[in-house]
Design an enzyme around this catalytic site. Structure first.
Site, PDB file in Angstrom:
ATOM      1  N   CYS A 152      14.678  -7.639   7.524  1.00 26.71           N
ATOM      2  CA  CYS A 152      13.564  -8.853   7.913  1.00 26.71           C
ATOM      3  C   CYS A 152      13.695  -9.787   6.623  1.00 26.71           C
ATOM      4  O   CYS A 152      13.864  -9.394   5.584  1.00 26.71           O
ATOM      5  CB  CYS A 152      12.243  -8.509   7.785  1.00 26.71           C
ATOM      6  SG  CYS A 152      11.066  -9.918   7.983  1.00 26.71           S
ATOM      7  N   CYS A 196      11.963  -4.764   5.708  1.00 24.72           N
ATOM      8  CA  CYS A 196      11.545  -5.844   4.646  1.00 24.72           C
ATOM      9  C   CYS A 196      12.508  -5.656   3.261  1.00 24.72           C
ATOM     10  O   CYS A 196      12.511  -4.667   2.591  1.00 24.72           O
ATOM     11  CB  CYS A 196      10.111  -5.353   4.127  1.00 24.72           C
ATOM     12  SG  CYS A 196       9.711  -6.781   2.777  1.00 24.72           S
ATOM     13  N   CYS A 224       4.895 -14.692   4.541  1.00 24.00           N
ATOM     14  CA  CYS A 224       4.832 -13.612   4.989  1.00 24.00           C
ATOM     15  C   CYS A 224       3.797 -13.326   5.927  1.00 24.00           C
ATOM     16  O   CYS A 224       2.711 -13.423   5.493  1.00 24.00           O
ATOM     17  CB  CYS A 224       5.068 -12.236   4.126  1.00 24.00           C
ATOM     18  SG  CYS A 224       5.146 -10.720   5.082  1.00 24.00           S
ATOM     19  N   CYS A 270      10.729 -14.780   5.340  1.00 28.03           N
ATOM     20  CA  CYS A 270      10.288 -15.436   4.357  1.00 28.03           C
ATOM     21  C   CYS A 270      11.632 -16.173   3.582  1.00 28.03           C
ATOM     22  O   CYS A 270      11.320 -16.982   2.714  1.00 28.03           O
ATOM     23  CB  CYS A 270       9.650 -14.522   3.330  1.00 28.03           C
ATOM     24  SG  CYS A 270      10.557 -13.089   2.595  1.00 28.03           S
ATOM     25  N   ASP A 288      13.625 -10.976 -10.545  1.00 28.45           N
ATOM     26  CA  ASP A 288      13.992 -10.481  -9.404  1.00 28.45           C
ATOM     27  C   ASP A 288      13.587 -11.599  -8.215  1.00 28.45           C
ATOM     28  O   ASP A 288      14.636 -11.691  -7.284  1.00 28.45           O
ATOM     29  CB  ASP A 288      13.015  -9.293  -9.093  1.00 28.45           C
ATOM     30  CG  ASP A 288      11.636  -9.251  -9.444  1.00 28.45           C
ATOM     31  OD1 ASP A 288      11.065 -10.328  -9.009  1.00 28.45           O
ATOM     32  OD2 ASP A 288      11.364  -8.691 -10.034  1.00 28.45           O
ATOM     33  N   CYS A 306       0.923  -1.291  -0.121  1.00 24.78           N
ATOM     34  CA  CYS A 306      -0.019   0.203   0.055  1.00 24.78           C
ATOM     35  C   CYS A 306       1.056   1.143   0.082  1.00 24.78           C
ATOM     36  O   CYS A 306       1.993   1.276   0.213  1.00 24.78           O
ATOM     37  CB  CYS A 306      -0.883   0.082   1.179  1.00 24.78           C
ATOM     38  SG  CYS A 306      -2.081  -1.197   1.127  1.00 24.78           S
TER      39      CYS A 306
HETATM   40  S1  SF4 Z   1       8.792 -11.825   5.875  1.00 28.15           S
HETATM   41 FE1  SF4 Z   1       9.722 -11.305   4.001  1.00 28.15          FE
HETATM   42  S2  SF4 Z   1       7.917 -10.525   2.721  1.00 28.15           S
HETATM   43 FE2  SF4 Z   1       7.453 -10.300   4.970  1.00 28.15          FE
HETATM   44  S3  SF4 Z   1       8.312  -8.416   6.001  1.00 28.15           S
HETATM   45 FE3  SF4 Z   1       9.841  -9.994   6.351  1.00 28.15          FE
HETATM   46  S4  SF4 Z   1      11.202  -9.923   4.406  1.00 28.15           S
HETATM   47 FE4  SF4 Z   1       9.365  -8.812   3.681  1.00 28.15          FE
END
Ligand code: SF4
Length: 512
Positions: free
Chosen positions: A478, A268, A416, A481, A379, A9
């Site tokens: 982060c 992220c 995620c 995932c 990507d 968003c």
């Molecule tokens: S889990 Fe992966 S997609 Fe979700 S916020 Fe963390 S890095 Fe981003």
């Protein structure tokens, strides 16, 4: 990723300091429109704004519609466009673009969410980017207190929990409201907030999952998810809202306050890999440069010996900087053997057949790819359906001689829970090949994956190259995932449930 995962968003906020007639028609409404337009890549489902005008009967007022920014603001009819700007003209405002990770495609889910109240400081509107991981428990708490949720979406639960923090007759500071909320919320939330007292706030969760930045110019204040929204030409000094920080604007004064401690940052990685506009700078790191660095890193791990038949073909558009950089490093041409139709609208996107969608969206230029050994650069790969379709068409219709798939991100091995549209293990393709999530993909597993995918070879970016390419320390990102190392307690707990669901073959979303 080729559109397999929709963008998140977009947020926008503005506070203007001079008389409204010294700005373009609509003032705050006009700037919000412009900032949302620059962030259209982050969400195309709906667009909305709330503005504040002190002497208006409806002191804060919200306008939101389904569709892209230009459709929502009806720019195709000049008088309608100016009608909207006039009606919502104001000195302060917030804006939002939505792509849903939960909730229906209905204007009732569009943001901002305005909560009306007879007392000005309790009459507020807000919009957020992210996902509340512990939504289920927040919802239950509301239900136990006899609240009724109309839309059953985290935004609505958040709104009621904000209201609960304002119970009482004494005015509470916005930072106090969010300090209390931070104690009960687990998840990702970058947020813009305003009230009918003419106070504006931009807020970023304690680990800083989603981007949020701001700048000041001639006494005016602008904030957005991405710097490209208000600083396309790079002329403004942009600041990132720090994790756990709220930036308050009241009577033209800008003040930073901490509402929660930041124990650990966890930005992220997908913002740099895929989501953000390449012109944006996020947490001090340029998105375009990061993507170039990913390509340079991939080149170091190339297994093929280049010859005159090799070309690089990036999957448009996000893989292009990585593809171009890979090609430069290897000394082979980077060519647009795949073209993307940028004008495909939602009608088409809603089509049932995935293969048809991909075909309409991407065309193959046979004269570029025929007889070539292609380093196809993606990507990232999430569900894998789009990439597989492209590979089949490159071989069948494009008559490519060989395809070597190169992925500018390590394999996605876990869901995620923070707002990216991949919430179960079984919808992901890579976990089907990788035995040990801690070790990542082995050469043997890559070879098996490549065979099933119909490519001659497959190389993923090694995990330890990612943070270096982005330019931030590994422990500030982060990567839940990629390695199931989630930065919040609820993320860790939900991963346990996701593993259970995966064993039973379920594609049930774990946070519903
Ligand atoms: S889990 Fe992966 S997609 Fe979700 S916020 Fe963390 S890095 Fe981003």
């Amino acid at each position: 990723m080729s559109g397999e995962v929709k963008e998140e968003c977009a947020l926008a906020a503005v506070s203007l300091s001079k008389k409204l007639d010294s700005y373009p028609k609509g003032a705050a409404a006009f700037y919000l429109y412009k900032m949302l337009l620059q962030q259209q890549h982050r969400g195309q489902l709906s667009a909305g704004i709330t503005t504040y005008k002190k002497d208006r009967k409806q002191v804060i007022d919200t306008y939101k519609k389904l569709g892209k920014v230009d459709n929502a603001f009806k720019t195709f009819r000049k008088e309608k466009f100016y009608g909207i700007l006039n009606k919502y003209a104001g000195s302060i405002g917030i804006g939002h673009l939505r792509y849903s990770t939960c909730g229906a495609d209905d204007v009732g889910f569009a943001q901002p969410f305005e909560r009306h109240h007879g007392r000005r400081w309790k009459w507020f509107s807000f919009a957020f980017n992210g996902n509340i991981a512990n939504y289920a428990s927040l919802k239950k708490e509301l239900a136990d207190s006899d609240y009724h949720l109309i839309r059953d979406v985290d935004t609505e639960a958040l709104m009621h929990h904000m209201s609960k923090q304002m119970i009482g007759s004494e005015k509470k500071g916005i930072e106090d409201v969010f300090a209390n909320l931070a104690q009960i919320i687990d998840g990702a939330y970058s947020l813009v907030y305003m009230n009918a007292d003419g106070e504006l706030a931009v807020i970023r969760d304690p680990v800083g999952f989603k981007p949020l930045c701001y700048a000041e110019k001639d006494g005016d204040f602008f904030a957005a998810s991405e710097s490209v929204a208000f600083n396309g030409d790079g002329s403004m000094k942009v600041h990132d809202v720090q994790p756990g920080e709220v930036v308050l604007v009241s009577d033209g004064n800008v003040e930073k306050k901490r509402f929660a401690k930041c124990e650990k940052k966890a930005h992220c990685i997908f913002e740099w890999v895929y989501f953000a506009n390449p012109r944006s700078i996020i947490d001090g790191q340029g998105v375009y440069e990061a993507r170039q660095n990913l390509g340079i890193a991939l080149a170091k791990h190339e297994s093929q010996k280049m010859d005159k038949d090799f070309i690089v073909v990036p999957v448009p558009d996000t893989a292009k900087p990585s593809g171009d950089a890979l090609a430069f490093e290897l000394g082979v041409p980077s060519k647009e053997g795949i073209m993307r139709n940028r004008y495909i609208g939602r009608t088409f996107i809603e089509s049932d057949s995935r293969a048809e969608k991909v075909k309409e969206k991407y065309s193959i230029i046979k004269s570029i790819v025929e007889g070539k050994k292609i380093l196809l650069v993606e990507d990232t790969i999430v569900r894998g359906t789009t990439t597989k379709n492209l590979i089949e068409r490159l071989k069948k219709y494009g008559k490519a001689k060989e395809i070597h798939l190169r992925v500018a991100c390590p394999p996605i091995l876990a869901p995620c829970f923070y707002g990216i549209d991949m919430s179960t293990i079984n919808e992901l393709i890579a976990p089907g090949y990788v035995k040990d999530i801690a070790e990542g993909i082995t050469e043997e597993e890559s070879a098996k994956f490549a065979k099933d995918y119909g490519v001659e070879s497959l190389i993923y970016l090694p995990k330890d190259e990612l943070a270096k390419a982005i330019g931030l320390p590994k422990n500030e990102l982060c990567m839940g995932c990629l390695n199931a190392n989630y930065p919040t307690p609820e993320g860790k707990r939900l991963y346990g449930s996701a593993l259970e669901n995966s064993k039973s073959g379920s594609k049930k979303r774990t946070y519903e």
